[in-house]
Structures are given as structure tokens and as C-alpha cells.
Enzyme design. Structure first.
Site, mmCIF file in Angstrom:
data_model
loop_
_atom_site.group_PDB
_atom_site.id
_atom_site.type_symbol
_atom_site.label_atom_id
_atom_site.label_comp_id
_atom_site.label_asym_id
_atom_site.label_seq_id
_atom_site.Cartn_x
_atom_site.Cartn_y
_atom_site.Cartn_z
ATOM 1 N N LYS A 246 39.255 -3.224 42.907
ATOM 2 C CA LYS A 246 40.497 -3.828 42.417
ATOM 3 C C LYS A 246 40.239 -4.587 41.122
ATOM 4 C CE LYS A 246 43.363 -7.896 43.424
ATOM 5 N NZ LYS A 246 42.769 -8.809 42.424
ATOM 6 N N ASN A 247 39.174 -5.380 41.103
ATOM 7 C CA ASN A 247 38.916 -6.244 39.953
ATOM 8 C C ASN A 247 38.416 -5.490 38.732
ATOM 9 O OD1 ASN A 247 39.726 -8.491 41.391
ATOM 10 N ND2 ASN A 247 37.661 -9.015 42.067
ATOM 11 N N CYS B 176 48.373 -14.659 43.791
ATOM 12 C CA CYS B 176 47.929 -15.632 44.790
ATOM 13 C C CYS B 176 47.910 -17.046 44.234
ATOM 14 C CB CYS B 176 46.514 -15.292 45.277
ATOM 15 S SG CYS B 176 46.472 -14.049 46.561
ATOM 16 N N ARG C 212 44.232 -21.938 37.885
ATOM 17 C CA ARG C 212 43.371 -21.023 37.151
ATOM 18 C C ARG C 212 43.848 -21.058 35.704
ATOM 19 N NH1 ARG C 212 42.141 -15.592 40.540
ATOM 20 N NH2 ARG C 212 44.348 -15.446 40.980
ATOM 21 N N ASP D 69 35.175 -14.722 45.916
ATOM 22 C CA ASP D 69 36.047 -13.808 46.644
ATOM 23 C C ASP D 69 35.518 -13.463 48.033
ATOM 24 O OD1 ASP D 69 37.933 -13.723 44.672
ATOM 25 O OD2 ASP D 69 37.423 -11.727 43.937
ATOM 26 N N ARG E 291 47.446 -6.433 48.201
ATOM 27 C CA ARG E 291 47.097 -6.576 46.794
ATOM 28 C C ARG E 291 45.681 -6.081 46.511
ATOM 29 N NH1 ARG E 291 46.292 -11.584 45.411
ATOM 30 N NH2 ARG E 291 46.083 -10.845 43.269
#
Length: 447
Positions: free
Chosen positions: A49-50, A143, A148, A333, A425
Site C-alpha cells: 500500500k505504502n 486515519c 502529521r 505501522d 484502506r
């Protein structure tokens, strides 16, 4: 179902608030887990995903057609596709392969409704700016795991000669006609800031050097994609990235790296339930520093370049001391799922969250299941219990939701997990992957 910690006091009419929360939970899908099954079998790991999200953003820079293999079917990827289509790209999916035609990009702004769908949407700032010379977008969604801030993104762009205006919740950027060589020293190795700088610097003129850049595998994957498009991005092993701008980027074919966080999630699932599971199509070099924690817990780990096997036949041992750090340290994570492991371990584990100050939202839900966790600022002290107990819980965020799934797999009784939109997600068909290796888990569609 009321979500724990929901700030009802922010609203004038508490009755109306309760109705809203009940309705949202009622409409969302839920996962039902009957805990206690040992897990055995093989998992084919999803693409990262990242990595997928910044690479999809990078296709905006391309004057041509890009083919992205191993791109997982996630709601965040779907949100990125919507942004690409809004910008004028044509996107076609065939299984886990995406074809992006970016030849006709015709927009430089992204509406608030699209930006709010995922937090990582901020990465489009660099790519749109790099392709069109200007960009306008709102603050991203996704999220809520604490602040951030994007101040590093903004200050870095300004150092590159980009004019930035922040007002009324929008960020408006414009490249100056003359670009000078720039050295940017990040005060923190932010992944998002590193990605945005690389994307903004890839096209045009001049050299940009990033010091103290993020070193995550996903950064290298982005650089590999861009180099395949004819861009010049060089990484060193000491956190330095050099970008020599080119006039044009052409299409390429690229395969997204495996998802290291998903791999660690499945390892945690086996650690708490016992069993024998082989994870294929992974890259263990991306999480070598984390595997010793599973061995410390009593797991038998056998790994090679593209696969890892975990065997577990006992209650986990305490993990002692975990501190999240930038790569190659322990990934933030993976903190939540590792905490779920610690909840049923013998002894006391101490987990220190050094990246995000709001990343303990899963603690309250784990406590509802019988976990013994004490929070002191950024430190969580976890006293392992012999068993967790199934109940109704709700995903507080993406990784916290995965932690609840891990906890539910080993809990006595039935665990019902709501607000699955968070899990969707980042995990591709999570419940089906777990069912394939023996978990008693099912997804119930919301109404």
C-alpha cells in the site's frame, strides 16, 4: 454501537450524535471472528500500500502510459485512482495490474472531497506541481492517528523556489521559472516529505539533494519507478537522495514491492494463535530488524529472500522493549499488531511510540477484550494475560483495526469488529487470507 472515545461533547445535541454514530456503524461492514483456531497454510502476500500510492501519484509526471503490476485492491488505491482521473488520466485495472495513461493531464487542483478520502493524498502535491508547475489542494483526510504536520513538505518546497500560500484550508503552490540547485536537510526523515520533494524535483532543471531523507523500502521503490521513466533519482545508504531534473518522463512497466506491514500482521496472527504458515512473495530484507522480536516471543522463524515461515506451538513470551523508529528501526505501522501479541504473552512488554503521538487508540478496544495495558504518555506497559475475550469493538484506524483482528483470532468466544472501512484502506481481502489458513472469520455486509 457507540465508538469508544467519540467526542460527543463537541456537539450541541448529544441525542443527534448518538443516532449518527449508531447509523454509521450499522451501515459499515463487520468482521465476525470465533477465536482459538490454529493457523496453517500458505499466504500469497499483497503488493505494498505504502508503495502503490506514491507510485500512482508519480504517474502524473509521465507523458505516456505506465503499467503498474502487483497493485493491491484497496480503498486508498481506489481514492488515488479517482484523483488521477480527475486530473485527466485514464486508468484501467485488470486484477492487480493498473494501466495509467497520463498523456492528457489537464488539471492542477484537487477538490476537497477527493483529498479527504485518504491521508496519503498529500503526495499528489509534488507530482501535480512537478507536471504542471502549480498545484492547489486542501488538507488530506484518512486515519486520525495524531498530528502529521506537513510543515516539512512546505518548507522544503519553498527552499526549492516554490511559492506557497496556505489559507482557508488550502495549499496553493507555484514553481518559479528559474530553478537553482538546492540542498534540503530534513529535521526528521519524513517519508511523505521525502516523496513530495522527489516528485516536485523530478522534472524541469537543476539538482536537488535531500539530506536525512527517509530510507524506507517504499522510497526506493518510488525511485526505481521514476528511473524506469527516464528520471534521475539516486539513493545512498546514508539517507541522501539526489534528483537531477529531466525535461520529460516516459511510460514504463513497474512491479510494486511486497507489503512488509501486511507480512508482519500475518506473523503476529500466527504468534498469538499458534500454527505453521508460509508467507510467499515477500521480501524479508525489508523487515529483518523485526523478525528477532518474533523469535524472542518463542516463534520459530525460517526466512529466505522471498518467503518467510513461522511456526508457533506455545504461548508467546514477553516482547520486553519495543521502540518505534524510522526505517530500518521498528516500524510504527507494526506497533499495534505487535501490541496485540504482547497482550497474551507471558510477562510484561514495554512499547514506546516515537513517531505518532496519537497511535494508541487501539488500546481502549484491546482493554475491552480483557487486555491489561497502562499508558504513560508515549509508553504503553502491557501485562500479558492468559486469554482475551471476544466482544464488540470498532477499528479506530487502519493498523489499530488489524490489531483487533489479531486479538480476535486468539480470543475466547466471538469478536465482532466494526468500522471496517479503516482496514479496507490497507489490507486486501484480509478476512479471506486468514480464512484460507484456518481462521474462523467471516465478513458481514452492512445495510
Amino acid at each position: 454501537m457507540l465508538l469508544s472515545g467519540f467526542p460527543l461533547f463537541f456537539h450541541k445535541n448529544p441525542v443527534f450524535c448518538i443516532i449518527c454514530v449508531e447509523r454509521r456503524d450499522f451501515m459499515d461492514d463487520t468482521i465476525i471472528i470465533r477465536g482459538g483456531n490454529r493457523l496453517e497454510g500458505v499466504i500469497d502476500l499483497q503488493g505494498s500500500k505504502n508503495s502503490s500510492l506514491p507510485i500512482l501519484a508519480a504517474t502524473v509526471l509521465v507523458d505516456g502510459i505506465s503499467v503498474i503490476h502487483n497493485c493491491p485492491e484497496l480503498s486508498d488505491v481506489g481514492a488515488a485512482i479517482k484523483i488521477l482521473e480527475h486530473l485527466g488520466c485514464k486508468v484501467k485495472r485488470d486484477g492487480n495490474d493498473l494501466t495509467v495513461d497520463s498523456r492528457f493531464v489537464n488539471a492542477c487542483s484537487i477538490p476537497d472531497s477527493l483529498m479527504r478520502e485518504m491521508r496519503s493524498s498529500i503526495v499528489f502535491l509534488g507530482s501535480v506541481l512537478g507536471r504542471t508547475g502549480q498545484a492547489r489542494l486542501s488538507s488530506p483526510g484518512g486515519c486520525e492517528i495524531g498530528l502529521r504536520p506537513i510543515d516539512l513538505h512546505i518548507s522544503s518546497l519553498r527552499a526549492m523556489g516554490v511559492s506557497v500560500d496556505e489559507s482557508r484550508g488550502c495549499i496553493s503552490c507555484k514553481k518559479e521559472k528559474t530553478h537553482k540547485d538546492t540542498v534540503i536537510s530534513l529535521t526528521f526523515p519524513s517519508v511523505g516529505a521525502t516523496e513530495n520533494i522527489i516528485l516536485a524535483a523530478a522534472l524541469g532543471k537543476g539538482r536537488t539533494v535531500i539530506l536525512n531523507a527517509a530510507r524506507e523500502p517504499e522510497i526506493k521503490d518510488l525511485a526505481d519507478f521514476l528511473c524506469g521513466c527516464g528520471c534521475k533519482v539516486e539513493l545512498t545508504g546514508h539517507g541522501t537522495v539526489t534528483v537531477d531534473a529531466v525535461e520529460r518522463a516516459h511510460g514504463t512497466v513497474h512491479r510494486v514491492i511486497p507489503d512488509r506491514i501486511a507480512a508482519l500482521t500475518y506473523l503476529s496472527a500466527v504468534a498469538v494463535t499458534g500454527g505453521d504458515v508460509l508467507i510467499k512473495n515477500t521480501d524479508t530484507s525489508h523487515y529483518q530488524t523485526v523478525l528477532p522480536f518474533f523469535e524472542r516471543a518463542g516463534c520459530d522463524i525460517t526466512d529466505s529472500v522471498d518467503r518467510v515461515r513461522i511456526k508457533m506451538n506455545r504461548r508467546p513470551l514477553a516482547l520486553r522493549d519495543i521502540r518505534t523508529m524510522p526505517y530500518p528501526g521498528f516500524p510504527t505501522d507494526a506497533q499495534a499488531t505487535m501490541m496485540a501479541t504482547a497482550c497474551v504473552a507471558r510477562g510484561t512488554s514495554v512499547i514506546v511510540e516515537n513517531i505518532f503521538e496519537g497511535r494508541f487508540k487501539h488500546v481502549g478496544e484491546l482493554v475491552r477484550m480483557g487486555a491489561k495495558i497502562k499508558l504513560e504518555g508515549k509508553v504503553a506497559i502491557v501485562d500479558g494475560v492468559e486469554a482475551l475475550y471476544g466482544t464488540r469493538v470498532a477499528c479506530p484506524d487502519l493498523r489499530g483495526g488489524a490489531a483487533l483482528v489479531v486479538a480476535g483470532l486468539c480470543a475466547k468466544g466471538v469478536t465482532q469488529i466494526g468500522t471496517l472501512s479503516h482496514i479496507d484502506r490497507g489490507y486486501e481481502k484480509l478476512e479471506q487470507c486468514l480464512k484460507n489458513i484456518g481462521a474462523d472469520i467471516e465478513r458481514c455486509k452492512g445495510k
